[in-house]
Design a protein around this motif. Structure first.
Motif, PDB file in Angstrom:
ATOM      1  N   VAL A  52      10.340  10.822 -37.725  1.00  0.00           N
ATOM      2  CA  VAL A  52       8.913  10.464 -37.735  1.00  0.00           C
ATOM      3  C   VAL A  52       8.636   9.491 -38.884  1.00  0.00           C
ATOM      4  CG1 VAL A  52       6.546  11.309 -37.944  1.00  0.00           C
ATOM      5  CG2 VAL A  52       8.249  12.678 -36.719  1.00  0.00           C
ATOM      6  N   ILE A  53       7.871   8.454 -38.573  1.00  0.00           N
ATOM      7  CA  ILE A  53       7.464   7.442 -39.554  1.00  0.00           C
ATOM      8  C   ILE A  53       5.939   7.306 -39.504  1.00  0.00           C
ATOM      9  CG2 ILE A  53       7.513   4.949 -40.041  1.00  0.00           C
ATOM     10  CD1 ILE A  53      10.249   5.470 -40.335  1.00  0.00           C
ATOM     11  N   ALA A  54       5.315   7.238 -40.655  1.00  0.00           N
ATOM     12  CA  ALA A  54       3.876   6.919 -40.718  1.00  0.00           C
ATOM     13  C   ALA A  54       3.800   5.449 -41.126  1.00  0.00           C
ATOM     14  CB  ALA A  54       3.182   7.814 -41.734  1.00  0.00           C
ATOM     15  N   PRO A  55       3.712   4.531 -40.162  1.00  0.00           N
ATOM     16  CA  PRO A  55       4.024   3.135 -40.482  1.00  0.00           C
ATOM     17  C   PRO A  55       2.924   2.347 -41.171  1.00  0.00           C
ATOM     18  CG  PRO A  55       3.567   3.362 -38.134  1.00  0.00           C
ATOM     19  CD  PRO A  55       3.463   4.740 -38.726  1.00  0.00           C
ATOM     20  N   VAL A  56       1.670   2.770 -41.033  1.00  0.00           N
ATOM     21  CA  VAL A  56       0.578   1.953 -41.562  1.00  0.00           C
ATOM     22  C   VAL A  56       0.012   2.601 -42.817  1.00  0.00           C
ATOM     23  CG1 VAL A  56      -1.674   0.932 -41.066  1.00  0.00           C
ATOM     24  CG2 VAL A  56       0.014   1.178 -39.231  1.00  0.00           C
ATOM     25  N   PRO A  57       0.148   1.969 -43.988  1.00  0.00           N
ATOM     26  CA  PRO A  57      -0.364   2.572 -45.211  1.00  0.00           C
ATOM     27  C   PRO A  57      -1.851   2.908 -45.071  1.00  0.00           C
ATOM     28  CG  PRO A  57       0.987   0.658 -45.733  1.00  0.00           C
ATOM     29  CD  PRO A  57       0.821   0.678 -44.236  1.00  0.00           C
ATOM     30  N   GLY A  58      -2.183   4.131 -45.420  1.00  0.00           N
ATOM     31  CA  GLY A  58      -3.582   4.561 -45.370  1.00  0.00           C
ATOM     32  C   GLY A  58      -4.005   5.176 -44.060  1.00  0.00           C
ATOM     33  N   ALA A  59      -3.266   4.902 -42.981  1.00  0.00           N
ATOM     34  CA  ALA A  59      -3.649   5.435 -41.667  1.00  0.00           C
ATOM     35  C   ALA A  59      -2.984   6.784 -41.449  1.00  0.00           C
ATOM     36  CB  ALA A  59      -3.246   4.463 -40.568  1.00  0.00           C
ATOM     37  N   PRO A  60      -3.680   7.723 -40.796  1.00  0.00           N
ATOM     38  CA  PRO A  60      -3.120   9.066 -40.640  1.00  0.00           C
ATOM     39  C   PRO A  60      -2.116   9.202 -39.484  1.00  0.00           C
ATOM     40  CG  PRO A  60      -5.314   8.979 -39.694  1.00  0.00           C
ATOM     41  CD  PRO A  60      -5.063   7.627 -40.317  1.00  0.00           C
ATOM     42  N   PHE A  61      -2.044   8.200 -38.605  1.00  0.00           N
ATOM     43  CA  PHE A  61      -1.184   8.403 -37.420  1.00  0.00           C
ATOM     44  C   PHE A  61       0.279   8.101 -37.718  1.00  0.00           C
ATOM     45  CE2 PHE A  61      -3.273   4.210 -36.824  1.00  0.00           C
ATOM     46  CZ  PHE A  61      -2.161   3.381 -36.862  1.00  0.00           C
ATOM     47  N   ALA A  62       1.138   8.617 -36.838  1.00  0.00           N
ATOM     48  CA  ALA A  62       2.582   8.466 -37.043  1.00  0.00           C
ATOM     49  C   ALA A  62       3.285   8.295 -35.710  1.00  0.00           C
ATOM     50  CB  ALA A  62       3.141   9.683 -37.781  1.00  0.00           C
ATOM     51  N   MET A  63       4.533   7.850 -35.807  1.00  0.00           N
ATOM     52  CA  MET A  63       5.360   7.573 -34.632  1.00  0.00           C
ATOM     53  C   MET A  63       6.593   8.465 -34.680  1.00  0.00           C
ATOM     54  SD  MET A  63       8.307   5.658 -33.550  1.00  0.00           S
ATOM     55  CE  MET A  63       8.829   5.418 -35.198  1.00  0.00           C
ATOM     56  N   ALA A  64       6.926   9.089 -33.546  1.00  0.00           N
ATOM     57  CA  ALA A  64       8.130   9.922 -33.484  1.00  0.00           C
ATOM     58  C   ALA A  64       9.140   9.270 -32.546  1.00  0.00           C
ATOM     59  CB  ALA A  64       7.773  11.318 -32.983  1.00  0.00           C
ATOM     60  N   LEU A  65      10.422   9.488 -32.821  1.00  0.00           N
ATOM     61  CA  LEU A  65      11.470   8.854 -32.012  1.00  0.00           C
ATOM     62  C   LEU A  65      12.641   9.814 -31.820  1.00  0.00           C
ATOM     63  CD1 LEU A  65      12.654   6.199 -30.759  1.00  0.00           C
ATOM     64  CD2 LEU A  65      13.687   5.769 -32.997  1.00  0.00           C
ATOM     65  N   SER A  66      13.132   9.883 -30.574  1.00  0.00           N
ATOM     66  CA  SER A  66      14.356  10.642 -30.307  1.00  0.00           C
ATOM     67  C   SER A  66      15.194   9.899 -29.277  1.00  0.00           C
ATOM     68  CB  SER A  66      14.009  12.043 -29.791  1.00  0.00           C
ATOM     69  OG  SER A  66      15.200  12.768 -29.551  1.00  0.00           O
ATOM     70  N   VAL A  67      16.511  10.011 -29.362  1.00  0.00           N
ATOM     71  CA  VAL A  67      17.399   9.404 -28.353  1.00  0.00           C
ATOM     72  C   VAL A  67      18.362  10.457 -27.833  1.00  0.00           C
ATOM     73  CG1 VAL A  67      17.358   6.981 -28.971  1.00  0.00           C
ATOM     74  CG2 VAL A  67      18.808   8.513 -30.256  1.00  0.00           C
TER      75      VAL A  67
END
Lengths: 752, 255
Positions: free
Chosen positions: A451-466
């Motif tokens: 999981v990465i929270a890519p945008v500084p200050g923003a609460p949302f995040a991205m999850a990745l699995s392969v």
């Protein structure tokens, strides 16, 4: 230049016919690259059309270098996740370090050329048997990890997900897939085609000086590997330069900034298969233009390179812009002066090498001499191979009896936990920088998905699995492809993320053999079924065929699937380690009498028919339940059930509590009969791989959780967490440190 | 006008984004300075050298960038008392430039962060413990005695190596600023991820104005970096390794 062509006689004839003359040497090599499976997808494109590619989150579907999914909005800006999925299988089998490194190098450019910043990579790997320290596969398995480590770490992109399997059928063909993720503001996407007003614009090549490396790379990856051609094969592998790439990426980000300020739409594309020719032809033809390139304007590493090598050689670390001429000097200044490319690597630079033309011809000049002059749509237009296939028989159904074994439970646990498909992956991933950029929320080993929270200050995040399980696909590629989607989706859900899109890399044998091609057809059908069921479209992908050696040893069908998930608020993320003693454990899933393809059957050395089936309605209901419970803050931990089954999942949740400077937490699992009610045997309940999740719920939250679960089938209360370092199954308790030792040491012997 | 911090970007630097973000979140007035703008460096009041692989770690990590023209300004500034913080590759550069431990001449290193005992890159979560009195350096002055900071070690060359003579000098001269420790704060050789001499995670110069640390506190610096351990708190708030940056920024503002 010792390199033979992969073009077939009928293809050569059709070229001569269309041109009305014999093709030149340069043209031959150009068509050889452009019409390879790698570039043209000639035997797979029409099949891939059946995959679902539309959905609410899709910003850009398949067709360009990467796909884009909508992640979230912050301060009035919409942010997209750019994703690409590639393979570098053939090169990695021959020269593992360089092959794996250039695999990352190549895919990173697919992300950058969309105008995005690269924020993560992931590596699904498949190796052969590595037990013999002197075997080629041991060398491959180590060299690949070294290559990923050396390249990914240096460019400063965190490696946050991946998996690895070992099987003898990968002895002659390892699989090195790579997924890369980028972040882009949706209003600032750059496309890989010349914009509508591009007639007369400059074609600007940027990056490493062109050399003779990677000549014939596209066609090399589209034939079967022959050990006898080892030297020629090595020449087809590119040479990585992560140091130059690091600077090239940052310089390109600076160009994006300049373009934003000026509000100009341009074209940008990565040089991959087919080199300058492939890239410039595709970027111009997809905008409806032709192109004229002067090969003498290309910055080269050595004099005297033949035109066909400059044109189609696959030197790494290069990108290509289509720019209005008034902008060219500023772009050259940024690369060559501000970021000093010529001082970073010998003769690296940005240089204008040609012009976009309204005339629909693709023309290459070597000084005054024209070495290539062909209709551009003939070069890049989709050629298609209709190949024969058969509908595969579904694998035989599971037997209608409970599985019995005379082996004791402690020995089963020991052998399953030590299995190379199950044991700790830390010896690999501790070699990858998983936290550079400082935005990593969950690194590898901390959860089922990165999981990465890519945008500084923003609460949302991205999850990745392969994911993609070769033990299953050996038995039934159609169902295994569905399981690949199901597992990737399940892993993303396990951290509390909503699955929003998929990519795939289809690694198969020789499509000209009917049984291999039939596997491909069946797997694509399976991917479509699961993708539709989970409402997660495919936004990009890749096909790698001919994963077969000359002696006929082919890989098992290997559809590998990546899933991207969206988390609205990082505070709702759920992790894998158990949190406190006294919690209640629930199984979301229905065990099946189907041990086919399981690790258990592999360690017992037998074979067992019948893969687990997927009940999509129930799986969707479980995912919905898990996500709602996560949002409500009712889950202390969650873990997906896959290789090794429930028993392994529970062990891993308890292992996660070790070494954290506080007391370990163990598990007391109720006797399986109490919650299966005899629907399946104990062995199937503990080691079956039908999927599902385990979740940990605080005693005080049980009522609220059960209210959410009301009416959902296949939710079982299976045990509690305890403050003793044991995993207890019914009356038998196993020491947590003993189990952890087995699990953590198994691969450490390979990756010393 | 506040005191300004330059975050240096060499060719091959890769950790400038998180370093800049944390300095700013800690109240620092910081900006990136690229190698082609070296001559703007004298106008800054403090320097931070972030992680990465400057000049590809050729010869030895930090060896070539120590001779980059940017370092002329950093050496000059350090000698005039400006605060300098080097992290990971930045730390390696400070050692190669002879600024830390500073027991020899400029660009005559007396110690190095070199290949890990395993000879392999390692990325693992660690804890670094303050091993000097906080007041020994303006950079650490705002930390508590024996402060324990979570951080990520992510390096192939993080093992302190020096001759016995220089190691003794490092110990006696209170140059050993941080050591690796367990999560509970106990100091144990098993907590050292790279075989570093003296369990060293960070070194300070004699004057106390130049600090070189191998682990990355800026990668475990917001609650979201460890949702597991910081349940229920504001996920976007600084935490973990941030106090060291806050202390550095406070030191710069006082300077």
């Amino acid at each position: 230049m010792p390199k033979s062509l992969a073009l077939r006689d009928d293809e050569l004839r059709s070229i001569a016919e269309r041109l009305g003359r014999e093709p030149s040497q340069t043209e031959l090599h150009a068509f050889d690259a452009q019409w390879s499976e790698h570039c043209s997808y000639k035997s797979s494109r029409h099949l891939l059309k059946a995959l679902p590619t539309k959905g609410a989150a899709v910003v850009l579907g398949p067709g360009e270098d990467s796909g884009i999914l909508h992640l979230g909005e912050w301060n009035g800006e919409r942010y997209g996740i750019v994703i690409a999925h590639e393979s570098h299988n053939h090169p990695s089998q021959v020269v593992p370090f360089e092959g794996a490194a250039t695999g990352i190098g190549g895919i990173v450019r697919d992300i950058v050329c969309m105008g995005a910043e690269v924020i993560a990579v992931a590596d699904p790997l498949r190796f052969g048997r590595v037990d013999d320290p002197l075997s080629h596969q041991r060398y491959v398995a180590q060299g690949v990890v070294d290559g990923i480590s050396a390249y990914g770490n240096a460019i400063g992109v965190p490696n946050i997900a991946g998996d690895v399997y070992f099987d003898e059928r990968f002895d002659d063909n390892c699989l090195v897939n790579v997924v890369a993720i980028g972040l882009v503001k949706e209003s600032e996407i750059i496309h890989s085609f010349a914009p509508p007003n591009a007639d007369g614009w400059d074609i600007v090549l940027v990056g490493k000086a062109t050399d003779a490396s990677g000549f014939g790379g596209a066609s090399f990856s589209s034939v079967t590997l022959d050990a006898a051609d080892e030297d020629a094969n090595k020449g087809a592998v590119q040479v990585p330069d992560p140091f130059l790439k690091n600077v090239l990426m940052r310089a390109s980000y600076r160009v994006f900034e300049m373009l934003r300020e000026r509000g100009i739409t341009v074209g940008f594309k990565d040089l991959g298969a087919g080199g300058i020719m492939g890239c410039s032809a595709e970027i111009c033809s997809s905008g409806g233009f032709g192109a004229e390139i002067q090969l003498r304007s290309v910055n080269v590493a050595l004099e005297g390179l033949p035109p066909e090598v400059i044109a189609v050689g696959e030197t790494q670390e290069r990108l290509l812009w289509v720019l209005p001429p008034e902008l060219t000097p500023e772009v050259l200044r940024i690369y060559n002066e501000e970021y000093t490319l010529p001082q970073i690597a010998r003769n690296a630079r940005a240089a204008a090498i040609g012009t976009v033309t309204a005339r629909q011809q693709y023309v290459l000049r070597d000084g005054e001499r024209i070495v290539m002059d062909v209709p551009i749509e003939f070069l890049t237009g989709s050629i298609r191979d209709e190949l024969p296939y058969e509908r595969l028989e579904a694998a035989p159904p599971p037997p209608g009896r409970a599985f019995e074994t005379g082996v004791q439970l402690d020995e089963l646990l020991e052998r399953v936990l030590a299995h190379h498909d199950v044991c700790s992956r830390e010896p690999l991933y501790r070699r990858y920088d998983g936290v550079v950029r400082g935005r990593t929320v969950l690194a590898r080993g901390e959860a089922d998905a990165g999981v990465i929270a890519p945008v500084p200050g923003a609460p949302f995040a991205m999850a990745l699995s392969v994911d993609g399980n070769p033990r299953m696909s050996k038995l039934d590629p159609h169902l295994a492809a569905q399981h690949a989607v199901y597992e990737a989706v399940r892993n993303v859900v396990a951290v509390g993320a909503r699955p929003i899109g998929l990519t795939d890399c289809l690694n198969f044998g020789n499509p000209r053999k009917i049984d291999h091609y039939s596997e491909l057809v069946a797997a694509i059908d399976g991917l479509g079924i699961a993708s539709r069921a989970f409402a997660t479209p495919f936004v990009s992908g890749n096909v790698s065929l001919y994963n077969e050696s000359k002696n006929g040893n082919a890989i098992p069908a290997s559809p590998i699937v990546a899933c991207v998930g969206a988390v609205d608020d990082v505070a709702q993320i759920v992790t894998l380690p158990l949190k406190r003693a006294g919690s209640v454990l629930y199984l979301l899933g229905t065990p099946q009498r189907a041990l086919g393809g399981s690790v258990l059957i592999d360690v017992l050395g037998g074979s067992e028919p019948g893969l687990p089936s997927i009940d999509y309605d129930e799986a969707l209901a479980h995912h919905e339940l898990l996500l709602r419970a996560a949002k409500a803050g009712l889950l202390r931990s969650a873990h997906d059930i896959s290789d090794g089954g429930l028993a392994v999942a529970l062990c891993e949740m308890a292992f996660g509590t070790l070494g954290r400077g506080r007391a370990a937490i163990g598990v007391q699992l109720d006797d399986p009969f109490q919650w299966t009610h005899g629907g399946v045997g104990d062995i199937e309940a503990l080691f079956g791989e039908a999927g599902g999740h385990v979740v940990e719920v605080a005693g005080a939250d049980v009522e609220a959780f059960e209210a959410l679960a009301d009416g959902v089938t296949g939710v079982h209360e299976i045990g509690v967490t305890i403050d003793r370092p044991v995993v207890a199954i019914g009356p038998q308790a196993f020491d947590l440190h003993w189990l952890h030792g087995i699990w953590s040491q198994s691969l450490a012997q390979v990756y010393v | 006008m506040g005191r300004r911090i330059a975050v240096l970007v060499f060719p091959g630097t890769n950790s400038e984004a998180e370093t800049l973000a944390l300095l700013r979140d800690c109240g620092g007035e910081a900006e990136l300075v690229h190698w082609s703008r070296a001559q703007s460096l004298p106008a800054f009041d403090a320097y931070v050298l972030p992680g990465g692989f400057a000049y590809e770690d050729r010869i030895r990590a930090g060896a070539i960038p120590a001779h980059d023209p940017m370092m002329d300004y950093v050496i000059e500034g350090a000698q005039r008392g400006k605060l300098v913080l080097g992290i990971c590759n930045g730390a390696q550069i400070l050692l190669e430039a002879g600024l830390v431990p500073g027991t020899g001449d400029a660009r005559r290193p007396t110690a190095a962060f070199t290949h890990n005992a395993s000879r392999k890159f390692v990325c693992t979560h660690v804890h670094m413990k303050l091993a000097i009195a906080p007041s020994r350096s303006p950079i650490t002055a705002a930390l508590a005695e024996g402060a324990l900071l979570p951080a990520w070690a992510a390096h192939g060359q993080g093992r302190l190596a020096a001759s016995q003579v220089h190691l003794r000098e490092i110990e006696r001269g209170a140059h050993l600023a941080f050591v690796y420790a367990r999560a509970d704060g106990s100091v144990d050789p098993a907590a050292t991820p790279n075989g570093s001499a003296l369990g060293c995670a960070g070194l300070l110069n004699r004057e106390g104005n130049v600090l070189a640390i191998m682990p990355h506190p800026e990668r475990d610096a917001w609650n979201f970096n460890h949702p597991d351990l910081r349940e229920g708190r504001n996920m976007l708030a600084p935490s973990g390794g941030a106090p060291l940056f806050a202390s550095f920024v406070a030191g710069v503002q006082r300077s």
